[in-house]
Scaffold this motif. Structure first.
Motif, PDB file in Angstrom:
ATOM      1  N   CYS A  21       0.912   5.887   8.073  1.00  0.00           N
ATOM      2  CA  CYS A  21       0.968   5.970   6.611  1.00  0.00           C
ATOM      3  C   CYS A  21      -0.105   5.109   5.969  1.00  0.00           C
ATOM      4  O   CYS A  21      -0.668   5.453   4.938  1.00  0.00           O
ATOM      5  CB  CYS A  21       2.342   5.522   6.107  1.00  0.00           C
ATOM      6  SG  CYS A  21       3.650   6.741   6.453  1.00  0.00           S
ATOM      7  N   SER A  22      -0.398   3.969   6.599  1.00  0.00           N
ATOM      8  CA  SER A  22      -1.343   3.027   5.999  1.00  0.00           C
ATOM      9  C   SER A  22      -2.758   3.578   6.011  1.00  0.00           C
ATOM     10  O   SER A  22      -3.619   3.089   5.292  1.00  0.00           O
ATOM     11  CB  SER A  22      -1.306   1.695   6.763  1.00  0.00           C
ATOM     12  OG  SER A  22      -1.916   1.842   8.035  1.00  0.00           O
ATOM     13  N   ASN A  23      -3.006   4.610   6.865  1.00  0.00           N
ATOM     14  CA  ASN A  23      -4.353   5.127   6.978  1.00  0.00           C
ATOM     15  C   ASN A  23      -4.636   6.242   5.990  1.00  0.00           C
ATOM     16  O   ASN A  23      -5.740   6.771   5.951  1.00  0.00           O
ATOM     17  CB  ASN A  23      -4.584   5.640   8.407  1.00  0.00           C
ATOM     18  CG  ASN A  23      -4.605   4.510   9.419  1.00  0.00           C
ATOM     19  OD1 ASN A  23      -5.011   3.406   9.096  1.00  0.00           O
ATOM     20  ND2 ASN A  23      -4.152   4.789  10.649  1.00  0.00           N
ATOM     21  N   ASN A  24      -3.625   6.614   5.196  1.00  0.00           N
ATOM     22  CA  ASN A  24      -3.826   7.662   4.198  1.00  0.00           C
ATOM     23  C   ASN A  24      -4.747   7.161   3.101  1.00  0.00           C
ATOM     24  O   ASN A  24      -4.617   6.047   2.613  1.00  0.00           O
ATOM     25  CB  ASN A  24      -2.488   8.087   3.586  1.00  0.00           C
ATOM     26  CG  ASN A  24      -1.625   8.832   4.582  1.00  0.00           C
ATOM     27  OD1 ASN A  24      -2.132   9.347   5.574  1.00  0.00           O
ATOM     28  ND2 ASN A  24      -0.332   8.878   4.320  1.00  0.00           N
ATOM     29  N   ASP A  25      -5.681   7.994   2.686  1.00  0.00           N
ATOM     30  CA  ASP A  25      -6.610   7.623   1.622  1.00  0.00           C
ATOM     31  C   ASP A  25      -6.657   8.760   0.626  1.00  0.00           C
ATOM     32  O   ASP A  25      -7.170   9.836   0.938  1.00  0.00           O
ATOM     33  CB  ASP A  25      -7.999   7.350   2.214  1.00  0.00           C
ATOM     34  CG  ASP A  25      -8.999   6.851   1.168  1.00  0.00           C
ATOM     35  OD1 ASP A  25      -8.582   6.667   0.002  1.00  0.00           O
ATOM     36  OD2 ASP A  25     -10.177   6.666   1.515  1.00  0.00           O
ATOM     37  N   ARG A  34       2.839  -1.448   1.703  1.00  0.00           N
ATOM     38  CA  ARG A  34       3.789  -1.112   2.759  1.00  0.00           C
ATOM     39  C   ARG A  34       4.802  -2.254   2.895  1.00  0.00           C
ATOM     40  O   ARG A  34       4.440  -3.362   3.265  1.00  0.00           O
ATOM     41  CB  ARG A  34       3.052  -0.880   4.074  1.00  0.00           C
ATOM     42  CG  ARG A  34       2.015   0.255   4.000  1.00  0.00           C
ATOM     43  CD  ARG A  34       1.078   0.224   5.195  1.00  0.00           C
ATOM     44  NE  ARG A  34       0.397  -1.062   5.284  1.00  0.00           N
ATOM     45  CZ  ARG A  34      -0.156  -1.538   6.407  1.00  0.00           C
ATOM     46  NH1 ARG A  34      -0.088  -0.846   7.527  1.00  0.00           N
ATOM     47  NH2 ARG A  34      -0.783  -2.702   6.408  1.00  0.00           N
ATOM     48  N   ILE A  35       6.048  -1.956   2.593  1.00  0.00           N
ATOM     49  CA  ILE A  35       7.116  -2.957   2.635  1.00  0.00           C
ATOM     50  C   ILE A  35       8.035  -2.670   3.814  1.00  0.00           C
ATOM     51  O   ILE A  35       8.454  -1.530   4.022  1.00  0.00           O
ATOM     52  CB  ILE A  35       7.937  -2.937   1.328  1.00  0.00           C
ATOM     53  CG1 ILE A  35       7.042  -3.249   0.119  1.00  0.00           C
ATOM     54  CG2 ILE A  35       9.089  -3.941   1.395  1.00  0.00           C
ATOM     55  CD1 ILE A  35       7.761  -3.138  -1.221  1.00  0.00           C
ATOM     56  N   GLN A  60       5.817  -3.327 -12.202  1.00  0.00           N
ATOM     57  CA  GLN A  60       5.336  -4.705 -12.181  1.00  0.00           C
ATOM     58  C   GLN A  60       4.115  -4.890 -11.280  1.00  0.00           C
ATOM     59  O   GLN A  60       3.327  -5.806 -11.493  1.00  0.00           O
ATOM     60  CB  GLN A  60       6.460  -5.637 -11.717  1.00  0.00           C
ATOM     61  CG  GLN A  60       7.613  -5.779 -12.695  1.00  0.00           C
ATOM     62  CD  GLN A  60       7.243  -6.588 -13.920  1.00  0.00           C
ATOM     63  OE1 GLN A  60       6.420  -7.482 -13.877  1.00  0.00           O
ATOM     64  NE2 GLN A  60       7.855  -6.253 -15.049  1.00  0.00           N
ATOM     65  N   LEU A  61       3.981  -4.037 -10.262  1.00  0.00           N
ATOM     66  CA  LEU A  61       2.902  -4.220  -9.287  1.00  0.00           C
ATOM     67  C   LEU A  61       1.646  -3.419  -9.618  1.00  0.00           C
ATOM     68  O   LEU A  61       0.622  -3.557  -8.947  1.00  0.00           O
ATOM     69  CB  LEU A  61       3.398  -3.832  -7.896  1.00  0.00           C
ATOM     70  CG  LEU A  61       4.499  -4.741  -7.315  1.00  0.00           C
ATOM     71  CD1 LEU A  61       5.030  -4.166  -6.015  1.00  0.00           C
ATOM     72  CD2 LEU A  61       3.988  -6.162  -7.108  1.00  0.00           C
ATOM     73  N   LYS A  62       1.706  -2.612 -10.681  1.00  0.00           N
ATOM     74  CA  LYS A  62       0.529  -1.828 -11.072  1.00  0.00           C
ATOM     75  C   LYS A  62      -0.679  -2.713 -11.339  1.00  0.00           C
ATOM     76  O   LYS A  62      -1.803  -2.395 -10.959  1.00  0.00           O
ATOM     77  CB  LYS A  62       0.838  -1.005 -12.325  1.00  0.00           C
ATOM     78  CG  LYS A  62       1.586   0.281 -12.072  1.00  0.00           C
ATOM     79  CD  LYS A  62       1.781   1.030 -13.388  1.00  0.00           C
ATOM     80  CE  LYS A  62       2.574   2.303 -13.198  1.00  0.00           C
ATOM     81  NZ  LYS A  62       2.798   2.991 -14.507  1.00  0.00           N
ATOM     82  N   ASP A  67      -0.648   1.392  -6.326  1.00  0.00           N
ATOM     83  CA  ASP A  67      -0.351   2.676  -6.967  1.00  0.00           C
ATOM     84  C   ASP A  67       0.681   3.492  -6.199  1.00  0.00           C
ATOM     85  O   ASP A  67       1.087   4.564  -6.636  1.00  0.00           O
ATOM     86  CB  ASP A  67      -1.626   3.504  -7.177  1.00  0.00           C
ATOM     87  CG  ASP A  67      -2.386   3.783  -5.895  1.00  0.00           C
ATOM     88  OD1 ASP A  67      -1.804   3.600  -4.801  1.00  0.00           O
ATOM     89  OD2 ASP A  67      -3.565   4.189  -5.972  1.00  0.00           O
ATOM     90  N   LYS A  68       1.138   2.953  -5.052  1.00  0.00           N
ATOM     91  CA  LYS A  68       2.169   3.633  -4.283  1.00  0.00           C
ATOM     92  C   LYS A  68       2.872   2.602  -3.398  1.00  0.00           C
ATOM     93  O   LYS A  68       2.253   1.653  -2.929  1.00  0.00           O
ATOM     94  CB  LYS A  68       1.551   4.737  -3.419  1.00  0.00           C
ATOM     95  CG  LYS A  68       2.566   5.590  -2.663  1.00  0.00           C
ATOM     96  CD  LYS A  68       1.852   6.681  -1.873  1.00  0.00           C
ATOM     97  CE  LYS A  68       2.852   7.564  -1.124  1.00  0.00           C
ATOM     98  NZ  LYS A  68       2.153   8.596  -0.301  1.00  0.00           N
ATOM     99  N   ILE A  69       4.177   2.776  -3.199  1.00  0.00           N
ATOM    100  CA  ILE A  69       4.945   1.894  -2.320  1.00  0.00           C
ATOM    101  C   ILE A  69       5.588   2.738  -1.235  1.00  0.00           C
ATOM    102  O   ILE A  69       6.220   3.756  -1.511  1.00  0.00           O
ATOM    103  CB  ILE A  69       6.041   1.132  -3.099  1.00  0.00           C
ATOM    104  CG1 ILE A  69       5.420   0.255  -4.190  1.00  0.00           C
ATOM    105  CG2 ILE A  69       6.862   0.261  -2.145  1.00  0.00           C
ATOM    106  CD1 ILE A  69       6.449  -0.428  -5.086  1.00  0.00           C
ATOM    107  N   GLU A  70       5.402   2.326   0.011  1.00  0.00           N
ATOM    108  CA  GLU A  70       6.029   2.995   1.146  1.00  0.00           C
ATOM    109  C   GLU A  70       6.895   1.989   1.893  1.00  0.00           C
ATOM    110  O   GLU A  70       6.553   0.814   2.003  1.00  0.00           O
ATOM    111  CB  GLU A  70       4.977   3.589   2.082  1.00  0.00           C
ATOM    112  CG  GLU A  70       4.226   4.760   1.482  1.00  0.00           C
ATOM    113  CD  GLU A  70       3.191   5.348   2.425  1.00  0.00           C
ATOM    114  OE1 GLU A  70       2.885   4.700   3.453  1.00  0.00           O
ATOM    115  OE2 GLU A  70       2.687   6.446   2.137  1.00  0.00           O
ATOM    116  N   TYR A  71       8.019   2.464   2.419  1.00  0.00           N
ATOM    117  CA  TYR A  71       8.974   1.589   3.094  1.00  0.00           C
ATOM    118  C   TYR A  71       9.112   1.957   4.567  1.00  0.00           C
ATOM    119  O   TYR A  71       9.047   3.123   4.939  1.00  0.00           O
ATOM    120  CB  TYR A  71      10.356   1.687   2.424  1.00  0.00           C
ATOM    121  CG  TYR A  71      10.370   1.235   0.989  1.00  0.00           C
ATOM    122  CD1 TYR A  71      10.153   2.146  -0.048  1.00  0.00           C
ATOM    123  CD2 TYR A  71      10.595  -0.090   0.662  1.00  0.00           C
ATOM    124  CE1 TYR A  71      10.162   1.735  -1.364  1.00  0.00           C
ATOM    125  CE2 TYR A  71      10.614  -0.511  -0.658  1.00  0.00           C
ATOM    126  CZ  TYR A  71      10.396   0.401  -1.664  1.00  0.00           C
ATOM    127  OH  TYR A  71      10.399  -0.011  -2.965  1.00  0.00           O
TER     128      TYR A  71
END
Length: 319
Positions: A21-25, A34-35, A60-62, A67-71
């Protein structure tokens, strides 16, 4: 052994997924945060889940470029910390035990904030068994090794002056609760609504951290290469955590109702096990730092930490 192999396979699978997921651009100027956390439901739980559901974290994190949060979800806080070191996640939302151990392993571990304080843990006995901790002398208490529950068991035994007289055995919580019901386990340490549910079913509450003025904290950690790369992130994260907790304070009835629904338990159990003062509205409240330091001192004396450091400097340097 099979359970251990299965757990390792699950952790590796989640790590692989998180790295992928972290490699998506997507070509945007922002980045995906990534949390990693533990969750019995496979969805964001507790205050983190509330902040996600209400959109508070994202808003708050903008300003920090998120721009996106993944868990990614794991079976234990130790697994989450391992994912952080492996580069599979950026932020670990975990209990104080694994966070303190992680910092003792590597000084690059940054304490972003405390997201909860005054966490309680209950020592629950078997039906028909001892109802006082003194009655457990010569017997055993179960708790998953390396967890807050494990430390709570040892703290409660220590507070009673019974160190060395009651064994603490490494048994996962589901098996421990099953063992209580069958009478094969004398007592176990449980957190959250599960403890209250057991009490309502007739299992005696033998002791708890809160009876001794003790408590646990929820911690959020990252690695300094990440915070150095995103210099605005740490402050934005602290603002986000305190904004979420302020919202919980203001909408506490709605929050506990959501927890009960999400966790599939009765509302009365959640209400009895969850207190408003757990949700701190500043990132490093004095009481929380005291609790974190008390946990550190216990783990250090227990020989559980690789290297020594100052908890107050670790927290104070970030405040």
């Amino acid at each position: 052994m099979l359970r251990q192999l299965a757990r390792t396979a699950l952790t590796l699978a989640v790590l692989a997924s998180a790295v992928a997921c972290s490699n998506n651009d997507d070509g945007s100027d922002g980045y995906t945060l990534r949390i990693g956390a533990t969750s019995p439901t496979g969805t964001p739980a507790g205050s983190l889940g509330w902040g996600d559901k209400e959109g508070i974290l994202a808003e708050q994190l903008k300003g920090a470029g998120v721009d996106k949060i993944e868990y990614s979800f794991f079976q234990s806080g130790s697994d989450v910390a391992s994912a952080l070191f492996a580069g599979a996640i950026d932020v670990a939302a975990i209990g104080d035990n694994p966070a303190l151990r992680a910092r003792s392993r590597d000084p690059k571990v940054v304490l972003l904030a405390l997201d909860s304080v005054n966490g309680d843990a209950w020592l629950v006995g078997a039906k028909g068994g001892p109802t006082t901790i003194q009655g457990l002398v010569g017997k055993s208490v179960t708790a998953p090794q390396g967890t807050i529950r494990d430390r709570a068991a040892k703290q409660l035994i220590d507070a009673a002056g019974l160190t060395g007289k009651i064994e603490v055995r490494d048994v996962p919580t589901p098996e421990s609760i099953a063992g209580l019901s069958s009478g094969q386990i004398d007592a176990t340490v449980v957190t959250g609504a599960s403890a209250i549910e057991l009490q309502h079913k007739g299992f005696p509450i033998i002791d708890s951290l809160s009876r001794h003025g003790l408590g646990s904290t929820g911690t959020n950690i990252a690695l300094s290469p990440f915070t150095d790369e995103h210099p605005e992130f740490a402050d934005s994260w602290r603002q986000a955590v305190t904004a979420v907790n302020k919202n919980i304070n203001e909408n506490f009835d709605d929050y506990v109702a959501w927890v009960a629904e999400t966790d599939g338990t009765q509302l009365e159990f959640v209400k009895e096990s969850t207190k408003v003062d757990e949700f701190n509205t500043e990132p490093f409240p004095a009481q929380g730092v005291d609790q974190l330091e008390a946990a550190y001192e216990f783990l250090n004396a227990d020989g559980s930490l690789e290297n020594q450091y100052s908890v107050r400097e670790w927290a104070g340097a970030q405040s």
